[in-house]
Structures are given as structure tokens and as C-alpha cells.
Scaffold this active site. Structure first.
Site, PDB file in Angstrom:
ATOM      1  N   GLY A 100      48.129  25.118 -26.619  1.00  0.00           N
ATOM      2  CA  GLY A 100      49.384  25.200 -25.876  1.00  0.00           C
ATOM      3  C   GLY A 100      50.535  24.529 -26.595  1.00  0.00           C
ATOM      4  N   THR A 101      50.275  23.396 -27.211  1.00  0.00           N
ATOM      5  CA  THR A 101      51.354  22.658 -27.888  1.00  0.00           C
ATOM      6  C   THR A 101      51.943  23.499 -29.009  1.00  0.00           C
ATOM      7  OG1 THR A 101      50.311  20.550 -27.332  1.00  0.00           O
ATOM      8  CG2 THR A 101      51.882  20.544 -29.172  1.00  0.00           C
ATOM      9  N   ASN A 120      51.798  20.846 -14.583  1.00  0.00           N
ATOM     10  CA  ASN A 120      50.491  20.211 -14.785  1.00  0.00           C
ATOM     11  C   ASN A 120      50.233  19.038 -13.853  1.00  0.00           C
ATOM     12  OD1 ASN A 120      52.675  19.641 -16.691  1.00  0.00           O
ATOM     13  ND2 ASN A 120      51.419  17.968 -17.413  1.00  0.00           N
ATOM     14  N   GLN A 179      49.109  26.004 -17.385  1.00  0.00           N
ATOM     15  CA  GLN A 179      48.461  25.539 -16.154  1.00  0.00           C
ATOM     16  C   GLN A 179      48.360  26.609 -15.064  1.00  0.00           C
ATOM     17  OE1 GLN A 179      46.811  22.813 -15.667  1.00  0.00           O
ATOM     18  NE2 GLN A 179      47.451  21.504 -17.358  1.00  0.00           N
ATOM     19  N   SER A 191      46.465  28.265 -23.152  1.00  0.00           N
ATOM     20  CA  SER A 191      45.561  27.396 -23.903  1.00  0.00           C
ATOM     21  C   SER A 191      44.149  27.491 -23.341  1.00  0.00           C
ATOM     22  CB  SER A 191      46.062  25.948 -23.804  1.00  0.00           C
ATOM     23  OG  SER A 191      45.164  25.070 -24.433  1.00  0.00           O
ATOM     24  N   ALA A 192      43.169  27.740 -24.223  1.00  0.00           N
ATOM     25  CA  ALA A 192      41.791  28.021 -23.782  1.00  0.00           C
ATOM     26  C   ALA A 192      41.129  26.864 -23.042  1.00  0.00           C
ATOM     27  CB  ALA A 192      40.940  28.393 -24.999  1.00  0.00           C
ATOM     28  N   HIS A 193      41.409  25.609 -23.448  1.00  0.00           N
ATOM     29  CA  HIS A 193      40.618  24.512 -22.877  1.00  0.00           C
ATOM     30  C   HIS A 193      40.989  24.196 -21.439  1.00  0.00           C
ATOM     31  CE1 HIS A 193      43.200  20.768 -23.118  1.00  0.00           C
ATOM     32  NE2 HIS A 193      43.886  21.517 -23.963  1.00  0.00           N
ATOM     33  N   THR A 239      44.133  30.757 -41.987  1.00  0.00           N
ATOM     34  CA  THR A 239      42.886  31.448 -41.610  1.00  0.00           C
ATOM     35  C   THR A 239      42.588  31.165 -40.148  1.00  0.00           C
ATOM     36  OG1 THR A 239      42.084  31.270 -43.862  1.00  0.00           O
ATOM     37  CG2 THR A 239      40.425  31.663 -42.145  1.00  0.00           C
ATOM     38  N   CYS A 288      48.720  12.946 -21.524  1.00  0.00           N
ATOM     39  CA  CYS A 288      49.466  12.333 -22.623  1.00  0.00           C
ATOM     40  C   CYS A 288      50.113  11.024 -22.193  1.00  0.00           C
ATOM     41  CB  CYS A 288      50.560  13.262 -23.113  1.00  0.00           C
ATOM     42  SG  CYS A 288      50.008  14.931 -23.282  1.00  0.00           S
TER      43      CYS A 288
HETATM   44  C1  LIG Z   1      51.751  22.586 -19.080  1.00  0.00           C
HETATM   45  C2  LIG Z   1      51.105  22.272 -20.381  1.00  0.00           C
HETATM   46  N1  LIG Z   1      51.641  22.735 -21.519  1.00  0.00           N
HETATM   47  C3  LIG Z   1      51.093  22.483 -22.709  1.00  0.00           C
HETATM   48  C4  LIG Z   1      49.958  21.729 -22.824  1.00  0.00           C
HETATM   49  C5  LIG Z   1      49.388  21.471 -24.186  1.00  0.00           C
HETATM   50  O1  LIG Z   1      48.279  22.312 -24.438  1.00  0.00           O
HETATM   51  P1  LIG Z   1      47.221  21.918 -25.563  1.00  0.00           P
HETATM   52  O2  LIG Z   1      46.433  20.759 -25.038  1.00  0.00           O
HETATM   53  O3  LIG Z   1      46.388  23.162 -25.730  1.00  0.00           O
HETATM   54  O4  LIG Z   1      47.981  21.589 -26.801  1.00  0.00           O
HETATM   55  C6  LIG Z   1      49.352  21.208 -21.674  1.00  0.00           C
HETATM   56  C7  LIG Z   1      48.154  20.352 -21.771  1.00  0.00           C
HETATM   57  O5  LIG Z   1      48.106  19.258 -21.251  1.00  0.00           O
HETATM   58  C8  LIG Z   1      49.950  21.489 -20.416  1.00  0.00           C
HETATM   59  O6  LIG Z   1      49.425  21.022 -19.284  1.00  0.00           O
END
Ligand SMILES: Cc1ncc(COP(=O)(O)O)c(C=O)c1O
Length: 385
Positions: A70-71, A151, A179, A199-201, A237, A325
Site C-alpha cells: 500500500g505504501t 484504518n 482498508q 495491499s495484500a496483507h 523483477t 505506525c
Molecule cells: C489506509 C492504509 N494505507 C496504506 C497502508 C500501507 O500499506 P502497506 O503496509 O502495504 O505498505 C496501510 C497500512 O497500515 C493503511 O492502513
């Protein structure tokens, strides 16, 4: 006994995802850019995952660019559009004040390089007011970024309405759907957005894999330069195992979306009602109707959120004080602050986020322990005074 109630931070990897990952890691090591059999086998895996991700959000596979999560997807959207539109003279960026740090800190970085930036306020329930966006938009606005679901509090933004206003001004619209994907239906066509991060996780896939969906024809510069991967949009890659895991998680999410949403929504409703009844001085933060079904954010008057988190952890329950974070610091949540909550309330709120493994029995266990932990912490605070 350990119970995990922090699914907005990350989720356990689904066993079907683990199996798919293991197969790739053990048996299929090819580089998708290679012309021979090994490469083409890996390429076919990528194509399959791209189709799965596209159908999760109702996009076209050619519009999906895989990222490291996601970042990176958020950085790609903001920095990529900023760079692509710089020659047009559009040098203004807008984001809401409750965005994830991946958006807010990228905006700050661009501001240091001369971009004009505007942070949109939210109302007391954590929702962006369309009129505020309308007032902030200018002829020089390049991009507006407003997250689909938050989130920390789970509120869902009126993305389609916001995107319409942005397009009237000729600007582009990005939404961070990290989210909301797999929690509520996410459809890029009905949302009317130009770019969307996932984001997959966050939905039982592996960490380090995600995607930016880019509507066909949208101008975005690559931020990672190098080889011609991902149709020249993201060099490097590909993380084939992670991407395959993302694809499997996407297919599982499509299948479970409705039943799991209803199950978690009912569980959360029962949890909130019981907390409000059994623990005095509690309140739910954020709009209670326009929310993803798995998230609740609750204030406990006279209790430090960090102490409550530790008290619950000692009893085996994993919750959070907001975004992963910022936990570990005593910084009050920027989300609750943006909603105009009092300083006390921003520091006595915890997030409980439910997910696939949670059961009604686990919620009952929490409800058994929580009132005692809260009253113990409150009596300690009174003694300290
Ligand atoms: C709303 C939101 N955006 C972005 C991210 C970042 O995603 P990633 O952990 O895959 O970098 C998060 C993860 O905490 C999130 O909750």
C-alpha cells in the site's frame, strides 16, 4: 490463550495462500521477463494474479500495476501524477487530514519541493464534507487523494461524490482502498476514481505485495525506473510469490465478501453494545453507519489507551491504539484530532478490528475481562492523582 483483534494492522495469511506461495517458492523460480519455459510459467502466474485483482475491484487486468504494498502504491499515485502533470502547470495537491501516513508524508515531501498542498478537514464523525473539497479545488489542482475507508475508525468516505467534483475541475482522483478492499464491495467504475491502492496483507495475503489500479489513459510517471516491467510503469523483477499470494487472497475475498461482512458486522455490533452497557464512560468514535463492518474505535474516559492496550495484551488480547505506525509513541491519533475530539479522548481510545479467525466466543472472553481491566486502570489513575 491469545486472541488477535488487530486485523487492520495486518491479517494472518490464509492457508490456501500459504500453499500457493510454497509452490512458487519451491517449484517455480522463473523470472517473468525470461523468454524460456521457466520465465513463461512465471509470467502466466502474474497474468492470473492480475486477472484476480482486476476482478476484485471491477477493473481491467491491463490497468493493474503490482507494487510492494500500500505504501508504494500511494507513493506511486501521488508522486507519479505530480511528476506527469508538472509540465501542465497543475501544481496543487489535496488530501484529507485522516489519510494514512503513506499519503500524508508523501504530500509533505512534495510540499517541500514546491507543490501547493491542501489538507481537507473532516466532520466530527470522520467524514470529508464535499463542500469543503469544492472550496479547496482550483484550476491548478492536479490530484486529490481521499481514502475509501479509514484504518483507525473505519469510516467510509463518499468517494463517488468527491470524485465527481474533482473531475469537474479537470483534476485526477486517487483513493487509498487498503482498508476497504475485501471488507466492503470496491468497484472502480461506480467509485469513479482514476487511481486506487490496495495491499495484500490486509486481506489474508502476504506482506510486501499490493497494487495500484490506474484507469486506462491516466497520466502517471514511473517512480521506479529501470527495466520494462509492468508495461514500463514499475521497474524491478516482480515479487512473483507475493503477487501469486495476492491473487489467491483476492479470489478468496470475492467469494467471502458478503457472508464475512455480515458475520463481522453482527459481531462488532454485539461487542459495541455490550461495551457501552457494561463499561461506564465509553463512546464509539466515528460515524456508526458509514463504516467497514470489522472496525470499532472506542474511548474509555479516564484511561490511557496505551495502558489499556498493555492490560489487554497481558490477558492475551491484541488490540491497537490506532495505526500501527504511530503506536509505540504517545502521539495522539491524527485521525481523532482531525475529528475535533478533545485531547483526552484522542488519548483514551483503542481500535478493535475483527477478522476471519475471530469467533463469538472470543468476543465473549474479551467482554468478560474488559470491564475489570478498565476499572483497575481507573482506580490506579485516581490513586496517582
Ligand atoms: C489506509 C492504509 N494505507 C496504506 C497502508 C500501507 O500499506 P502497506 O503496509 O502495504 O505498505 C496501510 C497500512 O497500515 C493503511 O492502513
Amino acid at each position: 490463550m491469545r486472541v488477535y483483534f488487530d486485523h487492520n494492522a495486518t491479517t494472518p495469511v490464509d492457508p490456501a495462500v500459504v500453499d500457493a506461495l510454497a509452490t512458487i517458492l519451491r517449484d517455480e523460480f522463473g523470472n517473468p521477463s525470461s523468454v524460456h519455459h521457466f520465465g513463461q510459467q512465471a509470467k502466466a502466474r502474474l497474468d492470473d494474479a492480475r486477472t484476480a485483482v482486476a476482478s476484485l475491484i471491477n477493473g481491467d487486468p491491463s490497468e493493474v500495476v503490482f507494487t510492494s504494498g500500500g505504501t508504494e502504491a500511494d507513493n506511486f499515485a501521488l508522486r507519479g501524477v505530480a511528476e506527469a502533470l508538472e509540465p501542465t502547470g497543475r501544481r496543487h495537491l489535496i488530501a484529507s487530514g485522516i489519510e494514512h501516513e503513506a499519503v500524508l508524508n508523501t504530500l509533505k515531501a512534495l510540499a517541500r519541493r514546491g507543490w501547493r498542498t491542501t489538507i481537507l478537514p473532516v466532520d466530527a464523525s470522520g467524514i470529508v464534507v464535499p463542500a469543503e473539497l469544492k472550496a479547496a479545488l482550483g484550476d491548478d489542482t492536479a490530484l486529490v487523494s481521499v481514502m475509501h475507508a479509514n484504518n483507525e475508525i473505519g469510516t467510509i468516505q463518499p468517494i463517488a461524490d468527491l470524485a465527481r467534483l474533482v473531475h469537474e475541475q479537470g483534476a485526477l482522483f486517487h483513493t487509498d482502498a487498503v482498508q476497504s478492499v475485501a471488507k466492503v464491495p470496491v468497484n472502480v467504475q461506480t467509485l469513479g476514481v482514476d487511481l486506487l491502492s490496495l495491499s495484500a496483507h490486509k486481506f489474508n495475503g502476504p506482506k510486501g505485495a499490493g497494487a495500484l489500479w490506474i484507469k486506462r489513459g491516466t497520466r502517471v510517471a514511473a517512480i521506479l525506473t529501470g527495466g520494462r516491467h509492468e508495461r514500463n510503469r514499475r521497474a524491478g523483477t516482480e515479487n512473483v510469490p507475493g503477487i501469486v499470494g495476492l491473487g489467491v487472497a483476492a479470489r478468496l475475498a470475492v467469494r467471502k465478501l458478503q457472508t464475512e461482512g455480515e458475520r463481522l458486522g453482527a459481531m462488532r455490533g454485539r461487542l459495541e453494545q455490550a461495551v457501552l452497557e457494561r463499561v461506564s464512560g465509553t463512546a464509539i468514535n466515528g460515524d456508526r453507519a458509514r463504516r467497514v463492518p470489522n472496525t470499532t474505535n472506542i474511548s474509555f474516559e479516564g484511561v490511557e489507551a496505551e495502558s489499556l492496550l498493555i492490560g489487554l495484551d497481558l490477558e492475551g488480547f491484541a488490540v491497537s491504539t490506532g495505526s500501527a505506525c504511530s503506536s509505540g509513541t504517545l502521539e495522539p491519533s491524527h485521525v481523532l484530532r482531525a475529528m475535533g475530539l478533545s485531547a483526552h479522548r484522542t488519548q483514551n481510545s483503542i481500535r478493535i478490528s475483527l477478522g476471519a479467525g475471530n469467533t463469538d466466543e472470543q468476543v465473549d472472553l474479551l467482554l468478560d475481562k474488559l470491564p475489570g481491566i478498565v476499572s483497575r486502570l481507573r482506580s490506579l489513575t485516581r490513586v496517582a492523582r
